[in-house]
Write a protein that holds these residues in place. Structure first.
Motif, PDB file in Angstrom:
ATOM      1  N   TYR A  81       0.831  -1.213   0.000  1.00 30.71           N
ATOM      2  CA  TYR A  81       0.000   0.000   0.000  1.00 30.71           C
ATOM      3  C   TYR A  81       0.864   1.262   0.000  1.00 30.71           C
ATOM      4  N   PHE A  82       1.928   1.240   0.778  1.00 31.59           N
ATOM      5  CA  PHE A  82       2.832   2.392   0.812  1.00 31.59           C
ATOM      6  C   PHE A  82       3.461   2.626  -0.570  1.00 31.59           C
ATOM      7  N   ILE A  83       3.914   1.553  -1.192  1.00 36.59           N
ATOM      8  CA  ILE A  83       4.541   1.682  -2.512  1.00 36.59           C
ATOM      9  C   ILE A  83       3.525   2.182  -3.535  1.00 36.59           C
ATOM     10  N   THR A  84       2.283   1.695  -3.475  1.00 31.93           N
ATOM     11  CA  THR A  84       1.283   2.150  -4.437  1.00 31.93           C
ATOM     12  C   THR A  84       0.929   3.620  -4.231  1.00 31.93           C
ATOM     13  N   VAL A  85       0.920   4.090  -2.984  1.00 31.59           N
ATOM     14  CA  VAL A  85       0.657   5.510  -2.736  1.00 31.59           C
ATOM     15  C   VAL A  85       1.792   6.363  -3.299  1.00 31.59           C
ATOM     16  N   VAL A  86       3.028   5.944  -3.067  1.00 35.84           N
ATOM     17  CA  VAL A  86       4.177   6.678  -3.606  1.00 35.84           C
ATOM     18  C   VAL A  86       4.146   6.654  -5.135  1.00 35.84           C
ATOM     19  N   PHE A  87       3.846   5.504  -5.710  1.00 36.37           N
ATOM     20  CA  PHE A  87       3.769   5.400  -7.168  1.00 36.37           C
ATOM     21  C   PHE A  87       2.676   6.304  -7.726  1.00 36.37           C
ATOM     22  N   GLY A  88       1.497   6.262  -7.118  1.00 39.94           N
ATOM     23  CA  GLY A  88       0.395   7.095  -7.603  1.00 39.94           C
ATOM     24  C   GLY A  88       0.696   8.580  -7.506  1.00 39.94           C
ATOM     25  N   ALA A  89       1.289   8.991  -6.396  1.00 37.91           N
ATOM     26  CA  ALA A  89       1.604  10.405  -6.217  1.00 37.91           C
ATOM     27  C   ALA A  89       2.663  10.869  -7.222  1.00 37.91           C
ATOM     28  N   THR A  90       3.714  10.101  -7.367  1.00 40.51           N
ATOM     29  CA  THR A  90       4.777  10.513  -8.288  1.00 40.51           C
ATOM     30  C   THR A  90       4.318  10.448  -9.742  1.00 40.51           C
ATOM     31  N   PHE A  91       3.495   9.467 -10.065  1.00 39.55           N
ATOM     32  CA  PHE A  91       2.969   9.377 -11.428  1.00 39.55           C
ATOM     33  C   PHE A  91       2.055  10.566 -11.722  1.00 39.55           C
ATOM     34  N   GLY A  92       1.216  10.931 -10.768  1.00 39.36           N
ATOM     35  CA  GLY A  92       0.319  12.065 -10.959  1.00 39.36           C
ATOM     36  C   GLY A  92       1.075  13.370 -11.130  1.00 39.36           C
ATOM     37  N   VAL A  93       2.106  13.564 -10.324  1.00 37.08           N
ATOM     38  CA  VAL A  93       2.918  14.781 -10.443  1.00 37.08           C
ATOM     39  C   VAL A  93       3.611  14.815 -11.802  1.00 37.08           C
ATOM     40  N   ALA A  94       4.200  13.693 -12.204  1.00 29.08           N
ATOM     41  CA  ALA A  94       4.909  13.645 -13.485  1.00 29.08           C
ATOM     42  C   ALA A  94       3.950  13.872 -14.646  1.00 29.08           C
ATOM     43  N   PHE A  95       2.781  13.281 -14.573  1.00 25.09           N
ATOM     44  CA  PHE A  95       1.803  13.411 -15.663  1.00 25.09           C
ATOM     45  C   PHE A  95       1.340  14.852 -15.802  1.00 25.09           C
ATOM     46  N   SER A  96       0.991  15.488 -14.690  1.00 26.14           N
ATOM     47  CA  SER A  96       0.496  16.865 -14.762  1.00 26.14           C
ATOM     48  C   SER A  96       1.604  17.839 -15.162  1.00 26.14           C
ATOM     49  N   LEU A  97       2.821  17.633 -14.661  1.00 25.51           N
ATOM     50  CA  LEU A  97       3.939  18.503 -15.060  1.00 25.51           C
ATOM     51  C   LEU A  97       4.261  18.341 -16.541  1.00 25.51           C
ATOM     52  N   PHE A  98       4.227  17.111 -17.025  1.00 28.45           N
ATOM     53  CA  PHE A  98       4.506  16.873 -18.438  1.00 28.45           C
ATOM     54  C   PHE A  98       3.469  17.573 -19.311  1.00 28.45           C
ATOM     55  N   GLN A  99       2.211  17.486 -18.920  1.00 28.21           N
ATOM     56  CA  GLN A  99       1.147  18.122 -19.694  1.00 28.21           C
ATOM     57  C   GLN A  99       1.306  19.640 -19.710  1.00 28.21           C
ATOM     58  N   SER A 100       1.554  20.246 -18.549  1.00 31.26           N
ATOM     59  CA  SER A 100       1.678  21.702 -18.510  1.00 31.26           C
ATOM     60  C   SER A 100       2.950  22.177 -19.213  1.00 31.26           C
ATOM     61  N   LEU A 101       4.045  21.445 -19.068  1.00 31.81           N
ATOM     62  CA  LEU A 101       5.278  21.831 -19.757  1.00 31.81           C
ATOM     63  C   LEU A 101       5.131  21.707 -21.268  1.00 31.81           C
ATOM     64  N   THR A 102       4.366  20.724 -21.715  1.00 31.49           N
ATOM     65  CA  THR A 102       4.121  20.583 -23.144  1.00 31.49           C
ATOM     66  C   THR A 102       3.420  21.813 -23.688  1.00 31.49           C
ATOM     67  N   TRP A 103       2.427  22.309 -22.969  1.00 40.24           N
ATOM     68  CA  TRP A 103       1.712  23.510 -23.410  1.00 40.24           C
ATOM     69  C   TRP A 103       2.635  24.719 -23.423  1.00 40.24           C
ATOM     70  N   GLU A 104       3.532  24.820 -22.451  1.00 42.33           N
ATOM     71  CA  GLU A 104       4.372  26.007 -22.330  1.00 42.33           C
ATOM     72  C   GLU A 104       5.506  26.066 -23.343  1.00 42.33           C
ATOM     73  N   ILE A 105       6.020  24.928 -23.784  1.00 42.68           N
ATOM     74  CA  ILE A 105       7.168  24.976 -24.687  1.00 42.68           C
ATOM     75  C   ILE A 105       6.763  24.992 -26.157  1.00 42.68           C
ATOM     76  N   LEU A 106       5.469  24.898 -26.436  1.00 41.92           N
ATOM     77  CA  LEU A 106       5.042  24.981 -27.830  1.00 41.92           C
ATOM     78  C   LEU A 106       5.289  26.388 -28.367  1.00 41.92           C
ATOM     79  N   PRO A 107       5.769  26.502 -29.594  1.00 40.16           N
ATOM     80  CA  PRO A 107       5.968  27.833 -30.166  1.00 40.16           C
ATOM     81  C   PRO A 107       4.621  28.522 -30.412  1.00 40.16           C
ATOM     82  N   PRO A 108       4.610  29.838 -30.536  1.00 37.64           N
ATOM     83  CA  PRO A 108       3.342  30.558 -30.653  1.00 37.64           C
ATOM     84  C   PRO A 108       2.568  30.270 -31.942  1.00 37.64           C
ATOM     85  N   ASN A 109       3.241  29.958 -33.037  1.00 33.85           N
ATOM     86  CA  ASN A 109       2.559  29.759 -34.319  1.00 33.85           C
ATOM     87  C   ASN A 109       2.450  28.285 -34.665  1.00 33.85           C
TER      88      ASN A 109
END
Length: 124
Positions: A81-109
């Protein structure tokens, strides 16, 4: 001396027809440069957190086979259970950061629909 500087600034504003509440051109350039540096720093920090959360997620996955080392089922369950909580938290952080960084590094055009469609297909 301070009054002379203020008078010179007022004369320059009047000559350039710049309103007193508008920032000077030098001030605008400095503020734009500092905001770009701040954006770059923030982007770099978020990229660092993305890498760290991905590494933590991988470590959590690598620890799952170690559950066989526990003899008691109760301790094995608690550790799982401890490992699954750590996995879920780190996966969620990585997923959301990846999504937001993808939006930010796209060029304007760029065609956002195609870019984000490609992003989704890469995640599959």
């Amino acid at each position: 001396q301070q009054q002379q500087q203020q008078q010179q600034q007022q004369q320059q504003r009047l000559q350039g027809r710049q309103e007193p509440w508008q920032p000077q051109e030098d001030e605008q350039q400095e503020s734009e440069a500092s905001s770009e540096e701040a954006d770059d720093d923030m982007l770099e920090k978020r990229g660092y957190f993305l890498v760290m959360s991905t590494i933590c997620c991988a470590i959590a996955v690598l620890l799952i086979p170690c559950l066989a080392l526990f003899e008691e089922p109760a301790s094995r369950d608690r550790t799982f259970y401890f490992i699954t909580v750590v996995f879920g938290a780190t996966f969620g952080v990585a997923f959301s950061l990846f999504q937001s960084l993808t939006w930010e590094i796209l060029p304007p055009n760029v065609d956002f629909a195609n870019a984000m469609g490609f992003n989704v297909m890469c995640r599959l």
